[in-house]
Every structure is written in C-alpha cells, then in structure tokens.
Design an enzyme around this catalytic site. Structure first.
Site, mmCIF file in Angstrom:
data_model
loop_
_atom_site.group_PDB
_atom_site.id
_atom_site.type_symbol
_atom_site.label_atom_id
_atom_site.label_comp_id
_atom_site.label_asym_id
_atom_site.label_seq_id
_atom_site.Cartn_x
_atom_site.Cartn_y
_atom_site.Cartn_z
ATOM 1 N N GLY A 31 0.803 -1.217 0.000
ATOM 2 C CA GLY A 31 0.000 0.000 0.000
ATOM 3 C C GLY A 31 0.834 1.264 0.000
ATOM 4 O O GLY A 31 2.039 1.244 -0.224
ATOM 5 N N HIS A 34 2.645 4.572 -5.103
ATOM 6 C CA HIS A 34 3.228 5.720 -5.799
ATOM 7 C C HIS A 34 3.402 5.366 -7.272
ATOM 8 O O HIS A 34 2.919 4.321 -7.731
ATOM 9 C CB HIS A 34 4.554 6.129 -5.148
ATOM 10 C CG HIS A 34 5.510 4.982 -4.942
ATOM 11 N ND1 HIS A 34 6.093 4.298 -5.986
ATOM 12 C CD2 HIS A 34 5.974 4.391 -3.807
ATOM 13 C CE1 HIS A 34 6.887 3.360 -5.521
ATOM 14 N NE2 HIS A 34 6.824 3.376 -4.194
ATOM 15 N N GLU A 35 4.114 6.227 -8.002
ATOM 16 C CA GLU A 35 4.246 6.025 -9.445
ATOM 17 C C GLU A 35 4.978 4.728 -9.790
ATOM 18 O O GLU A 35 4.765 4.158 -10.861
ATOM 19 C CB GLU A 35 4.966 7.220 -10.077
ATOM 20 C CG GLU A 35 4.140 8.494 -10.114
ATOM 21 C CD GLU A 35 4.352 9.342 -8.856
ATOM 22 O OE1 GLU A 35 4.826 8.794 -7.834
ATOM 23 O OE2 GLU A 35 4.050 10.546 -8.907
ATOM 24 N N HIS A 37 4.631 1.836 -8.144
ATOM 25 C CA HIS A 37 3.577 0.822 -8.125
ATOM 26 C C HIS A 37 2.662 0.961 -9.346
ATOM 27 O O HIS A 37 2.250 -0.038 -9.946
ATOM 28 C CB HIS A 37 2.729 0.958 -6.857
ATOM 29 C CG HIS A 37 3.473 0.723 -5.588
ATOM 30 N ND1 HIS A 37 3.772 1.742 -4.711
ATOM 31 C CD2 HIS A 37 3.979 -0.407 -5.036
ATOM 32 C CE1 HIS A 37 4.422 1.244 -3.679
ATOM 33 N NE2 HIS A 37 4.564 -0.048 -3.844
#
Length: 282
Positions: A31, A34-35, A37
C-alpha cells in the site's frame, strides 16, 4: 473497482476469470502506492485481461524495532492509483484474514537471503516469502509483478517459485525515479526536507560507480570505495551496506567478469533507503 476483503471472495472471483480463459496479473504491495507501483499495475494491465492489486502491510516481514506501526497507509489514495493503472480489483485483507491464530508455517529460503538486506534484517525474507506464497495460493494468477528496486526480494521470489514449482511467471519491472534520481519509495514520506535533499546521494553515488564500470574498472573493492566515499560526504547519511554481487547467486564477487548487481542500503536520518543497478558486461 471491486475491493475484496476475504480470501474466499477473491479466490472465487479469480477462479471464475480463469474458467473463462482470462489471463490474470497480480501486483503484491504493502500500500501507500506511488508512481513505481502504478507502473507495475499498468504493465500488468497491458499483459493480462484482469489485474488484482493486493494491499497488505505484512507484519511477519518487520523486525522488532522496525516501522510496522508507522508504515504509511492511505487506502483512498491507493484506490486512485489502482484506478489510474487500470487494475480490476484490490485485495485488502486484515491481518486476521491472512494469518490464523498460532500460525506456525513459514517459507524460508537459504543462501540468497543471507547477505544484502538479509544481513541486517534477519527475519525479513522469511516474512516476505511466506506472505507472497500465500498470495500466490489465494490468487492463482498467471503473472506477478515486482519492482527491481527490491532486487534481492525479486531474486528470492523467483527462486521460491522455481524451488516450489509454483505455476506463475514472476515479472521484474524497472525502477521508477523522481526527477532528481531518487528511487520512488513509500518510505520517502518519512524524510524531512533536508533529508529529502540529502537522499539524492544514493543515486549520485551509484552513477559514479556506473561511470567507473563503463570506463573499464573491474575491481569490486574499487567500485565499493567509489560509492562509499561519495556517500560519506553527506552528513545525514549512514551506510548499512555497499555490495557488488553476482546477479543470479547474490554472492560477493572480487573481480567483475559477468553480470553483477551493485546494491546499497543507506540510512538518511532514521529512514533506511535502498537502491541498485545491474551492470552487464558487453
């Protein structure tokens, strides 16, 4: 976007997709997406018909004095990232759903887990392998996507899949960086403004090492010295490790004759950051 909270619900849905002949991708995360992921989710959505993103802060991979309690969480933000990346579903279980009372079965891999991050985080990879193997059992996907920033984790998971004959393709995806070169990480949020500025020393030091390798340097100790010397110019930085290892075995090498992983872990203030690159001999 559908959010599953239970093992039975997400497993039933994925099995139904598989019955329909659909390809399923899995992106395991903790979780606070961000970019980096998002790039995994986008790649998964391009290569599969359905994509499940798991969001679970796994307690078994944190040591006693690590940041389990303070690890950032923001499900609304995560849903937005998953939506942008075109995920189909989120699996967001509670700890009690993933680990029954008095759970006593764990997956432990030797060799690959003993150096690099495993040296200072001795229980970390046992927790990682256990939760990832559980996710692979719960969500029988065709492919699973992991970032190359966690290079040791990627190697360990690939070995686990090979050794346990798990029917899934593990896909590594490139590191996504900020404009100033800092690798994207959920833990970057811990950094103060001064620490955030200092954190660029990681990528700058790796860049110096890469230049030396491209110019013909093959002595691992010299590469380690170049990186360490540059990191030590930063007052807020404290080295955990600087290593040059074989890309496959993750064993230290003295002289670089084939593909190597150059990996570092550095504390900026109290925040531990990692980064790496792979050098391929032409």
């Amino acid at each position: 976007m559908v959010i599953f909270k239970t093992v039975n619900d997400v497993r039933s849905q994925v099995k139904e997709w598989k019955k329909q002949g659909l390809k399923v991708g899995l992106v395991p995360t903790m979780g606070y997406l961000h970019e980096g992921h998002e790039s995994l989710i986008r790649k998964a959505s391009k290569e599969n018909d359905k994509v499940v993103v798991s969001i679970f802060v796994n307690p078994t991979q944190f040591g006693k004095n690590e940041d389990l309690g303070s690890y950032p969480r923001d499900l609304e933000r995560d849903i937005e990232v998953c939506t942008r990346g075109r995920a189909t579903a989120i699996f967001n279980p509670e700890v009690e759903e993933m680990y029954c009372d008095n759970a006593s079965t764990f997956v432990n891999i030797t060799g690959l887990t003993e150096g690099l991050c495993g040296a200072s985080r001795p229980i970390h990879f046992r927790g990682v392998c256990t939760v990832v193997s559980k996710l692979f059992n719960i969500i029988p996907a065709d492919r699973a996507y992991f970032g190359e920033k966690d290079a040791q984790q990627l190697a360990v998971i690939k070995r686990m899949v090979r050794d346990l004959n798990i029917d899934i393709d593990v896909v590594g995806c490139p590191i996504i960086r900020e404009e100033d070169g800092l690798a994207k990480s959920s833990r970057n949020t811990y950094l103060s403004l001064e620490e955030r500025s200092s954190a660029t020393i990681l990528n700058k030091s790796l860049t110096l090492a890469k230049e030396a390798l491209n110019n013909g340097e093959r002595d691992s100790l010299k590469i380690i010295e170049i990186i360490s010397k540059n990191i030590n110019t930063c007052n807020l930085a404290k080295i955990d490790y600087v290593e040059v290892v074989d890309s496959l075995s993750l064993q230290r090498v003295n002289y670089i004759e084939k593909s190597v992983l150059v990996a570092i872990a550095v504390f900026i203030g109290k925040t531990r950051l990692i980064d790496n690159f792979t050098f391929e001999l032409q």
